[in-house]
Design an enzyme around this catalytic site. Sequence first.
Site, PDB file in Angstrom:
ATOM      1  N   HIS A  52       0.923  -1.005   0.033  1.00 25.85           N
ATOM      2  CA  HIS A  52      -0.078  -0.128   0.018  1.00 25.85           C
ATOM      3  C   HIS A  52       0.822   1.396   0.043  1.00 25.85           C
ATOM      4  CE1 HIS A  52       0.771  -0.490   4.324  1.00 25.85           C
ATOM      5  NE2 HIS A  52       0.149   0.659   4.400  1.00 25.85           N
ATOM      6  N   HIS A 107      -7.440  -0.157   5.961  1.00 25.04           N
ATOM      7  CA  HIS A 107      -6.313   1.047   6.442  1.00 25.04           C
ATOM      8  C   HIS A 107      -5.898   1.889   5.199  1.00 25.04           C
ATOM      9  CE1 HIS A 107      -2.586   1.611   8.092  1.00 25.04           C
ATOM     10  NE2 HIS A 107      -1.905   1.515   6.884  1.00 25.04           N
ATOM     11  N   ASP A 126      -0.259  -3.828   6.398  1.00 25.04           N
ATOM     12  CA  ASP A 126      -0.843  -3.164   7.601  1.00 25.04           C
ATOM     13  C   ASP A 126      -2.514  -3.495   7.654  1.00 25.04           C
ATOM     14  OD1 ASP A 126       1.628  -2.142   8.202  1.00 25.04           O
ATOM     15  OD2 ASP A 126       0.949  -0.169   7.709  1.00 25.04           O
TER      16      ASP A 126
HETATM   17 FE    FE Z   1       2.829   0.798   8.148  1.00 24.30          FE
HETATM   18 ZN    ZN Z   2       0.408   2.012   6.543  1.00 17.69          ZN
END
Ligand code: FE
Ligand code: ZN
Length: 242
Positions: A52, A107, A126
């Site tokens: 990400h 996230h 994450d």
């Molecule tokens: Fe992170």
């Molecule tokens: Zn992150």
Amino acid sequence: MRIFHIPAYTDNYIWVIQSGSDISVIDPGDASPVIELINTNKLNLVDILLTHHHFDHVGGTLELKEQIDGKVYGPVGNIEGIDIHVTENDTVKTLDYEFSVLETPGHTLDHIAYVESQKNLVFCGDTLFSAGCGRVFEGTFEQMHNSVQKLNQLVPETMIYCAHEYTESNLKFVLSEITDEFIENYYKKISAKRLIGDISIPTTLELERKINPFLLDVVPSDLEGLSKLEQFTELRTRKDNA
Ligand code: FE
Ligand code: ZN
């Protein structure tokens, strides 16, 4: 063939997969410790896989890209330097690994995970942490809940390689919500490990189902009457405010 970590920033793990002198890295948030590893051990960097867009995961990409033999893989979105954008069910082959991509928004909206179902492992960035899950920054609680449950569909033996060492503080929060002897003992074990500098990752899905309330197999007793999404939302909110 092995997997190991490079510590980065305060609590990030850059995961490295190695086959002979070839390595590929997942989420190189910082280039310098990766370059140091390569130079010290005379390794060859093949591919970069990104989960990400957060800086602590992609920050080293452009610098490392100058010396890769392979490609930079990552989600559709605004990350600079990606050669191949991947989406749900796409295959990423690197070294002796064949990953399939799972989209896990919540996230961030672009968040993806890389699942290796022959080797039973996942690099989940994450989205899922040991005894916790990522903060909901861009998506909705429902998206995050669905993404966590998507990971929960993997086989119990799946080894979970998340991107942060948050386990000890996550367990502290869990124990403030749930009284459970197994979790208490696991917390003691992890505290002892951390004291001597050992890492708590990878974990397994099987273990997480016993210690991670965000998977909703163990939840605080005052949440028992709520729907799964309500339980998840309430837990995530409590964690944010803890
Ligand atoms: Fe992170
Ligand atoms: Zn992150």
